[in-house]
Motif scaffolding. Structure first.
Motif, PDB file in Angstrom:
ATOM      1  N   ALA A 125       3.141  -3.252   3.834  1.00 57.31           N
ATOM      2  CA  ALA A 125       1.830  -3.770   2.951  1.00 57.31           C
ATOM      3  C   ALA A 125       1.853  -4.114   4.792  1.00 57.31           C
ATOM      4  O   ALA A 125       2.607  -4.214   5.273  1.00 57.31           O
ATOM      5  CB  ALA A 125       1.650  -4.247   2.656  1.00 57.31           C
ATOM      6  N   ALA A 126       0.270  -3.911   5.113  1.00 57.97           N
ATOM      7  CA  ALA A 126      -0.511  -4.665   6.291  1.00 57.97           C
ATOM      8  C   ALA A 126      -0.522  -6.571   6.473  1.00 57.97           C
ATOM      9  O   ALA A 126       0.343  -6.558   7.382  1.00 57.97           O
ATOM     10  CB  ALA A 126      -1.815  -4.258   6.492  1.00 57.97           C
ATOM     11  N   LEU A 127      -1.156  -6.690   5.159  1.00 66.08           N
ATOM     12  CA  LEU A 127      -0.401  -8.271   4.965  1.00 66.08           C
ATOM     13  C   LEU A 127       1.117  -8.625   3.558  1.00 66.08           C
ATOM     14  O   LEU A 127      -0.528  -7.997   2.968  1.00 66.08           O
ATOM     15  CB  LEU A 127      -1.707  -8.776   4.493  1.00 66.08           C
TER      16      LEU A 127
ATOM     17  N   TYR B 165       0.284   2.051   3.528  1.00 68.97           N
ATOM     18  CA  TYR B 165       0.518   2.487   2.468  1.00 68.97           C
ATOM     19  C   TYR B 165      -0.673   1.234   1.406  1.00 68.97           C
ATOM     20  O   TYR B 165      -0.683   1.854   0.211  1.00 68.97           O
ATOM     21  CB  TYR B 165       1.854   2.356   2.530  1.00 68.97           C
ATOM     22  N   LYS B 166       0.050   0.132   2.011  1.00 66.92           N
ATOM     23  CA  LYS B 166      -0.587  -1.453   1.095  1.00 66.92           C
ATOM     24  C   LYS B 166      -1.731  -1.522   2.215  1.00 66.92           C
ATOM     25  O   LYS B 166      -1.276  -1.671   3.514  1.00 66.92           O
ATOM     26  CB  LYS B 166       0.192  -1.556  -0.092  1.00 66.92           C
TER      27      LYS B 166
ATOM     28  N   ASP C   8      -9.521   0.855   5.712  1.00 66.43           N
ATOM     29  CA  ASP C   8     -10.211   2.306   5.900  1.00 66.43           C
ATOM     30  C   ASP C   8      -8.319   2.856   5.831  1.00 66.43           C
ATOM     31  O   ASP C   8      -7.390   2.627   6.355  1.00 66.43           O
ATOM     32  CB  ASP C   8     -10.439   2.253   7.366  1.00 66.43           C
ATOM     33  N   ASP C   9      -9.133   3.952   4.886  1.00 66.81           N
ATOM     34  CA  ASP C   9      -7.350   5.058   4.790  1.00 66.81           C
ATOM     35  C   ASP C   9      -6.346   4.450   4.107  1.00 66.81           C
ATOM     36  O   ASP C   9      -5.107   4.084   5.023  1.00 66.81           O
ATOM     37  CB  ASP C   9      -7.499   5.836   6.286  1.00 66.81           C
ATOM     38  N   VAL C  10      -6.550   3.663   2.823  1.00 64.85           N
ATOM     39  CA  VAL C  10      -5.620   2.293   2.437  1.00 64.85           C
ATOM     40  C   VAL C  10      -4.814   3.104   1.191  1.00 64.85           C
ATOM     41  O   VAL C  10      -6.503   3.430   0.475  1.00 64.85           O
ATOM     42  CB  VAL C  10      -5.711   1.141   2.406  1.00 64.85           C
ATOM     43  N   HIS C  11      -3.664   3.964   0.798  1.00 59.84           N
ATOM     44  CA  HIS C  11      -3.338   4.611  -0.360  1.00 59.84           C
ATOM     45  C   HIS C  11      -3.892   2.822  -1.585  1.00 59.84           C
ATOM     46  O   HIS C  11      -4.295   3.097  -2.625  1.00 59.84           O
ATOM     47  CB  HIS C  11      -1.597   4.430  -1.028  1.00 59.84           C
ATOM     48  N   VAL C  12      -3.068   1.335  -1.251  1.00 65.43           N
ATOM     49  CA  VAL C  12      -3.567   0.362  -2.656  1.00 65.43           C
ATOM     50  C   VAL C  12      -4.408  -0.309  -1.891  1.00 65.43           C
ATOM     51  O   VAL C  12      -2.806  -1.029  -0.857  1.00 65.43           O
ATOM     52  CB  VAL C  12      -1.753  -0.115  -3.090  1.00 65.43           C
TER      53      VAL C  12
END
Length: 453
Positions: free
Chosen positions: A283-285, A309-310, A335-339
């Motif tokens: 996850a980014a955050l 991915y998240k 942008d371009d994130v799975h979840v």
């Protein structure tokens, strides 16, 4: 008559803003790391050829500048060059300054990274039971430390550690690049951090920490690397930075199961703004999953999250205890994130078998507002815990443009409740209860007013 250095400091501080007579404010307005004394790492025998091991030189330099702690502190200057070193400790009232073209390189030899005890709020290392390797640059019980420069670089050469983790050949848990324990008034700025063995910047049990204008990168296929990890910390500000790692770009933590519950130090009063985040496999955050001391009073805004991915993830498990509450995340571009959004109560890793599954976490008063996403595969997966639902999850002004491969159902929810307004695609029914209202949400209007002010 004032000394020329003092006069210069006052002039520069005044040029940056009005001086209120407060010593801390004066220091913050002066150029980063300005100190009345300065030494250069070469004065202690260091050689910046990328091959000579300079661990002793860094250790001796820090020992020397300790004598200036009661004289306004000192700067340790690292000029252009490639400075190979093992672990070394910092001291209070110190500025470590890396000039443009200066690269501090972590030694590949694991013997240069000493073994230390696990953190008391974790009970074991990051990867394995028992002790862990000391980080490359360390601070313990320090005050007033600055790590800055003219876009110098700190490179952990993490690939050797990643290979050991993949092949299950680690003897002790991997080290981080920079770690502070029990410290306050820490500034990290204007640097690039590359290839951390594990986490890049890890303040733990700290307060008054500012990280700004940094770039953090690891290989996107590296195992379990993270960017900035405030851990049982308070009063942390992260701004104007770019982070691209494999697992979690920014991750808030506060201890693991009974160890974190017993230690009892929360992560609180965290401000995150104007950051660019990428996380290839995590996850980014992220919040948690180690959050047993509690996480609260978190404000994050103006985030760009991409190729991840998240996007935003809240993770916990039975046995964690603790809480995540009073969180406002606003003004997010994905942008371009799975979840896009994840809440999970099934992050089931534990430090040992002695956790108490009846220690249930509280997840409540989480507000996500003013979010736009493009090419999102799954808008949200929100899964609480049986008999312990996550409550007061509030979505406002969220608009996700779904990818062509997105499933027909954009949201998945269980054991959660909350409120939503102006959300597309339409969220799950658990967030659309007609009997609920924005009154259950934390600080929707007051935080918006604060952000404008």
């Amino acid at each position: 008559m004032r000394a020329p250095r003092v006069v210069l400091a006052l002039v520069l501080a005044a040029a940056l803003g009005s001086v209120r007579g407060d010593v801390r404010r004066l220091r913050d307005q002066a150029p980063p790391g300005l100190r009345p004394h300065s030494v250069t790492i070469t004065e202690f025998g260091a050689v910046g050829d990328g091959n000579t091991l300079n661990t002793v030189a860094f250790q001796n330099a820090v020992f020397y500048v300790r004598s200036f702690a009661d004289k306004g502190g000192a700067q340790l200057y690292v000029p252009k060059g490639r400075w190979l070193t093992g672990s070394f400790n910092l001291t209070s009232h110190l500025t470590l300054y890396l000039e443009k073209g200066a690269v501090i390189i972590g030694a590949k030899d694991s013997s240069q990274w000493p073994i230390v005890e696990p953190l008391p709020s974790y009970g074991q290392g990051l990867d394995l039971p028992g002790p862990r390797h000391h980080s490359l640059i360390n601070g313990y019980n320090l005050t007033d430390v600055v790590i800055t420069g003219n876009n110098g670089v700190i490179d952990g050469q993490g690939s050797v550690w990643w290979d050991l983790l993949r092949s299950h050949e680690l003897n002790y848990s991997r080290p981080h690049l920079v770690e502070f324990l029990y410290s306050e008034e820490i500034v990290i700025s204007n640097l690039t951090f590359l290839n951390s063995p594990a986490w890049s910047i890890h303040p733990v049990y700290c307060s008054d920490v500012k990280v700004h204008n940094v770039t953090i990168q690891t290989s996107l296929d590296a195992p379990l690397t993270a960017g900035i990890v405030p851990d049982s910390c308070s009063k942390v500000c992260i701004e104007d930075s770019t982070i691209s790692v494999s697992h979690e770009a920014i991750s808030l933590k506060s201890g693991w199961d009974k160890y974190g519950i017993s230690f009892g130090r929360s992560t609180s009063d965290i401000h995150i703004s104007r950051v660019d985040l990428q996380s290839s496999s995590g996850a980014a955050l992220a919040f948690g999953s180690e959050m047993s001391g509690g996480i609260s009073d978190i404000h994050a805004n103006h985030l760009r999250i991409h190729d991840s991915y998240k996007g935003i993830s809240f993770k916990t498990s039975p046995g964690r205890g603790g809480y995540i509450k009073v969180v406002v995340i606003s003004d997010v571009q994905m942008d371009d994130v799975h979840v896009g959004i994840e809440f999970t109560g099934n992050c089931s890793t534990h430090p040992d078998d002695h956790f108490d599954p009846s220690e249930l976490p509280v997840i409540s008063q989480i507000t996500l507002q003013n979010m736009v996403g493009t090419n999102i595969s799954v808008a949200g997966v929100l899964s609480g815990i049986d008999s312990d639902p996550f409550t007061a999850i509030c979505l406002s002004n969220v608009n996700f443009s779904m990818s062509d491969s997105a499933p027909s159902s954009s949201w998945s929810c269980s054991n959660v409740s909350g409120y939503s307004k102006t959300v597309f695609p339409e969220p799950c029914t658990e967030l659309c209860d007609p009997s609920s209202s924005s009154s259950i949400c934390f600080s929707l209007s007051s935080y918006s007013a604060l952000a404008v002010a």
